[in-house]
Design a protein around this motif. Structure first.
Motif, short mmCIF file in Angstrom:
data_model
loop_
_atom_site.label_atom_id
_atom_site.label_comp_id
_atom_site.label_asym_id
_atom_site.label_seq_id
_atom_site.Cartn_x
_atom_site.Cartn_y
_atom_site.Cartn_z
N HIS A 6 45.23 34.88 32.88
CA HIS A 6 43.80 34.81 32.60
C HIS A 6 43.15 36.10 33.06
O HIS A 6 43.34 36.51 34.21
CB HIS A 6 43.22 33.61 33.36
N VAL A 7 42.43 36.76 32.16
CA VAL A 7 41.75 38.02 32.45
C VAL A 7 40.27 37.83 32.13
O VAL A 7 39.92 37.35 31.04
CB VAL A 7 42.30 39.16 31.58
N VAL A 8 39.42 38.22 33.06
CA VAL A 8 37.98 38.14 32.79
C VAL A 8 37.26 39.33 33.41
O VAL A 8 37.60 39.75 34.53
CB VAL A 8 37.40 36.78 33.24
N VAL A 9 36.34 39.89 32.66
CA VAL A 9 35.55 41.02 33.16
C VAL A 9 34.07 40.63 33.10
O VAL A 9 33.64 39.91 32.20
CB VAL A 9 35.80 42.32 32.37
N PHE A 10 33.33 41.13 34.08
CA PHE A 10 31.92 40.79 34.21
C PHE A 10 31.06 42.05 34.28
O PHE A 10 31.44 43.03 34.93
CB PHE A 10 31.64 40.01 35.50
N ARG A 11 29.91 42.00 33.68
CA ARG A 11 28.84 42.95 33.97
C ARG A 11 27.76 42.15 34.68
O ARG A 11 27.28 41.13 34.17
CB ARG A 11 28.29 43.58 32.68
N TRP A 12 27.45 42.58 35.88
CA TRP A 12 26.42 41.88 36.65
C TRP A 12 25.02 42.23 36.16
O TRP A 12 24.80 43.31 35.58
CB TRP A 12 26.52 42.23 38.13
N ARG A 13 24.09 41.37 36.43
CA ARG A 13 22.68 41.64 36.11
C ARG A 13 22.19 42.84 36.94
O ARG A 13 22.64 43.05 38.07
CB ARG A 13 21.82 40.42 36.45
N TYR A 41 46.68 36.29 42.17
CA TYR A 41 45.22 36.30 41.99
C TYR A 41 44.70 37.60 42.57
O TYR A 41 44.87 37.87 43.76
CB TYR A 41 44.62 35.11 42.73
N ALA A 42 44.09 38.42 41.72
CA ALA A 42 43.58 39.70 42.22
C ALA A 42 42.31 40.05 41.47
O ALA A 42 42.30 40.16 40.24
CB ALA A 42 44.61 40.80 42.03
N ALA A 57 36.32 42.48 37.80
CA ALA A 57 37.38 41.85 37.02
C ALA A 57 38.16 40.87 37.88
O ALA A 57 38.29 41.05 39.09
CB ALA A 57 38.34 42.91 36.48
N VAL A 58 38.67 39.84 37.23
CA VAL A 58 39.56 38.87 37.84
C VAL A 58 40.80 38.73 36.95
O VAL A 58 40.67 38.57 35.74
CB VAL A 58 38.89 37.48 37.97
N ARG B 92 34.88 46.78 23.40
CA ARG B 92 35.89 47.05 24.42
C ARG B 92 35.19 47.11 25.77
O ARG B 92 34.16 47.78 25.90
CB ARG B 92 36.56 48.41 24.15
N HIS B 93 35.74 46.43 26.76
CA HIS B 93 35.18 46.50 28.11
C HIS B 93 36.31 46.61 29.11
O HIS B 93 37.31 45.90 29.00
CB HIS B 93 34.31 45.28 28.42
N ALA B 94 36.13 47.51 30.08
CA ALA B 94 37.20 47.80 31.03
C ALA B 94 36.69 47.79 32.46
O ALA B 94 35.50 48.00 32.73
CB ALA B 94 37.82 49.16 30.72
N VAL B 95 37.62 47.54 33.37
CA VAL B 95 37.39 47.64 34.81
C VAL B 95 38.66 48.21 35.42
O VAL B 95 39.77 47.81 35.03
CB VAL B 95 37.08 46.26 35.44
N GLN B 96 38.52 49.15 36.35
CA GLN B 96 39.66 49.56 37.19
C GLN B 96 39.32 49.18 38.63
O GLN B 96 38.19 49.40 39.06
CB GLN B 96 39.90 51.08 37.10
N TYR B 97 40.31 48.62 39.33
CA TYR B 97 40.02 48.21 40.70
C TYR B 97 41.24 48.34 41.60
O TYR B 97 42.38 48.33 41.14
CB TYR B 97 39.44 46.79 40.76
N VAL B 98 40.94 48.47 42.87
CA VAL B 98 41.98 48.58 43.89
C VAL B 98 42.60 47.21 44.11
O VAL B 98 41.89 46.21 44.27
CB VAL B 98 41.39 49.11 45.21
#
Lengths: 101, 101
Positions: A6-13, A41-42, A57-58, B92-98
């Motif tokens: 499961h991959v999910v990305v967010f843009r916060w308000r 889980y990361a 992202a989760v 397309r939406h992306a995130v890179q994270y540690v």
């Protein structure tokens, strides 16, 4: 390793506060202990390398689709979504996919 | 495991063909062999469980941010993006994270 992701990305308000964003992370840290189906889980905040990125992202890995559904519908998870994620979410996009061996 | 993760989700154009979508996957399969910095690489089509999902996701793991930049800027990767991904991408939406240890 085979499985289901499961991959999910967010843009916060724009008006989301630092405290609200921190609370999301604190609450999500509860989930691996609460949902044994979570194999990996990361989550994390965007590193700020690329312009136009989303904020958060989760990625959650499971043995199979049914295990993902347990996570999706888990009451503790739903409460976190309702109480701390939805209130600061401007955009959310998700994909679930089979992990090939 | 600590490291650095790149997450990207795509919504394909409504006129993207099955052949075009298949070509994306075939070309992306070239990358782990071409980019040693790719520690883990798993992409896939949305499983169709949840309404409103995006169509495709890529998750790529690296030792660190510099290794991600090698992947991002790799010429084979850029060619795949230009030739087969961009032409069928609606969003397309992306995130890179540690990745925390």
């Amino acid at each position: 390793m085979s499985g289901f992701r499961h991959v999910v990305v967010f843009r916060w308000r724009d008006d989301a506060t630092a405290e609200q964003k921190k609370t999301v992370e604190e609450r999500l840290r509860e989930l691996p202990g609460a949902i044994p189906e979570l194999r990996a889980y990361a989550f994390g905040r965007d590193a700020g390398i690329n312009a136009g990125n989303f904020d958060f992202a989760v990625v959650a890995d499971f043995a199979d689709r049914d295990a993902y559904l347990v996570y999706r519908d888990n009451p503790t998870h739903r409460a976190i979504v309702d109480e701390v994620i939805n209130p600061i979410t401007a955009e959310r996009h998700a994909v679930q996919y089979v992990l090939e061996p």
